[in-house]
Design an enzyme around this catalytic site. Sequence first.
Site, PDB file in Angstrom:
ATOM      1  N   LYS A   9       4.967 -19.527  37.067  1.00 41.61           N
ATOM      2  CA  LYS A   9       4.525 -19.163  38.166  1.00 41.61           C
ATOM      3  C   LYS A   9       2.561 -19.672  38.125  1.00 41.61           C
ATOM      4  O   LYS A   9       2.179 -20.197  39.168  1.00 41.61           O
ATOM      5  CB  LYS A   9       4.165 -17.637  38.491  1.00 41.61           C
ATOM      6  CG  LYS A   9       5.585 -17.162  39.114  1.00 41.61           C
ATOM      7  CD  LYS A   9       6.005 -17.886  40.501  1.00 41.61           C
ATOM      8  CE  LYS A   9       7.150 -17.321  41.056  1.00 41.61           C
ATOM      9  NZ  LYS A   9       7.356 -17.963  42.238  1.00 41.61           N
ATOM     10  N   SER A  15       2.677 -14.544  41.265  1.00 42.97           N
ATOM     11  CA  SER A  15       3.247 -13.271  40.901  1.00 42.97           C
ATOM     12  C   SER A  15       1.902 -12.468  40.292  1.00 42.97           C
ATOM     13  O   SER A  15       1.345 -13.250  39.289  1.00 42.97           O
ATOM     14  CB  SER A  15       4.390 -13.272  39.911  1.00 42.97           C
ATOM     15  OG  SER A  15       4.663 -11.924  39.574  1.00 42.97           O
ATOM     16  N   TYR A  37       8.867 -16.685  32.944  1.00 35.83           N
ATOM     17  CA  TYR A  37       8.949 -17.071  34.193  1.00 35.83           C
ATOM     18  C   TYR A  37       7.456 -16.843  34.816  1.00 35.83           C
ATOM     19  O   TYR A  37       7.067 -17.626  35.646  1.00 35.83           O
ATOM     20  CB  TYR A  37       9.590 -15.363  34.563  1.00 35.83           C
ATOM     21  CG  TYR A  37       9.142 -14.898  36.231  1.00 35.83           C
ATOM     22  CD1 TYR A  37       9.937 -15.507  37.186  1.00 35.83           C
ATOM     23  CD2 TYR A  37       8.045 -14.142  36.582  1.00 35.83           C
ATOM     24  CE1 TYR A  37       9.776 -15.123  38.474  1.00 35.83           C
ATOM     25  CE2 TYR A  37       7.683 -13.825  37.935  1.00 35.83           C
ATOM     26  CZ  TYR A  37       8.502 -14.395  38.907  1.00 35.83           C
ATOM     27  OH  TYR A  37       8.245 -14.051  40.218  1.00 35.83           O
TER      28      TYR A  37
END
Lengths: 255, 255
Positions: free
Chosen positions: B154, B106, B150
Amino acid sequence: MKILITGIGGTIGSVIADALSNQHEVTGIDIRPLERDGTVVADLTDIDAISPLFQGVDAVIHLAAERRHTPDIGWDLLLPTNVIATANVYDAAHAAGVRRFVFASSMHVVGNYENDEPWASIAAGRYEGLDPATVPLVTADMPVRPDGRYAATKALGESLGRYYADCEGMEVVCVRLGTIADSDAIGDDPRGYVAWFSHADLAGFFSACAEAPGIKYEIVYGASANTWKIYDTASGWKALGFTPSDNAEDHRSKS
Amino acid sequence: MKILITGIGGTIGSVIADALSNQHEVTGIDIRPLERDGTVVADLTDIDAISPLFQGVDAVIHLAAERRHTPDIGWDLLLPTNVIATANVYDAAHAAGVRRFVFASSMHVVGNYENDEPWASIAAGRYEGLDPATVPLVTADMPVRPDGRYAATKALGESLGRYYADCEGMEVVCVRLGTIADSDAIGDDPRGYVAWFSHADLAGFFSACAEAPGIKYEIVYGASANTWKIYDTASGWKALGFTPSDNAEDHRSKS
């Protein structure tokens, strides 16, 4: 300062705690009972159990980790200690308003540069044709090249530190540690002449990590002032205002 | 090729699976039952359950993830899906001898660069005094700056990919994805004009990720050929031999 050390019972924790106790109030957490004053037995995977221990703490030094880093080390060992515990220690420190966070990372995070030349030769003790003054160095801002799952979990700890520094104003120092022996010896592996971190330098270095002013986020390499280098240790010394006093080369057998 | 897609039931998975099915044998894993042929319901945290599904697979596209990335997203949600599942999918792919691994990362991994200028202005749609041809870009080899937990998970997935590429010869592409909407719309957020990845480009891009020859390890940015850029998308297109066809600017309301 009030300084909390996780994994205080390990080799590194013991050396650092002894040194810091001269000038600071040192407390510790370990998974095993210890005789050291101020040490609490707790499991870092239990955030409710550990959170109260972070109240009033100025600096956390997070050493507790699964130390085995062979390629076949499993997630069953790495997940609780190197992922969940690290996430919890950051969270508990942040919730308690801890200002300074020192994370024990590892040279293994960038360990695969040691597969490339000239670093592969240096790590193997093959110095022919090399001048240590002109060897290029692996710096802190080069892309990570973890040499295993263990190393990837240490990269995660660094990433979390960057988040807490960037977004939450925590002052974070990630120390990519070299080799520290119980005995303070360099050992038989020629890589020791690169990675050796003497107990004396280790103690002074971590004191600087806890005390140095003006830190936002730093990744620093943790080794003594060894002649044969792979990693850019000097930038970290400058950021921390620290001067190492040992060099593995001074202890090489001349036989 | 036989291509296995995790999280095949999501927006991205559906678009990619439709496109890849024209030329390849596509199978999928999802946590929810789907009507798509070749899709198995399985929990990626159970490595014994999923391992047999990787036999004979040429390329894995690992999309399954906890998608919520607000700062307060908890480890209770992130650990199973973004840590344990990702570790398991890499392990299962490696054990089965899968050659190509595409990891859905991401832009959030480097999202905090968007707090700095000129990127903060561009993300907010304030273009005055800026020329898109001369804006510096965030490249794939700049240090990670995750904008939350988050994003740190990643970054872990990218680190693991680097390990499997460096040490195990797996061909790994990590795609730092921009914004993909169910409706294919850019939406009202001015950041969409940076991060929009059209369904058509998404499909072609992931096909290239699975098919491109000569890949060892690549971190690539996943967005359409948008006029207003923050990230160095072009290097990824070059590595993958891919040419995007959409530009968010062509869809800006001229009112």
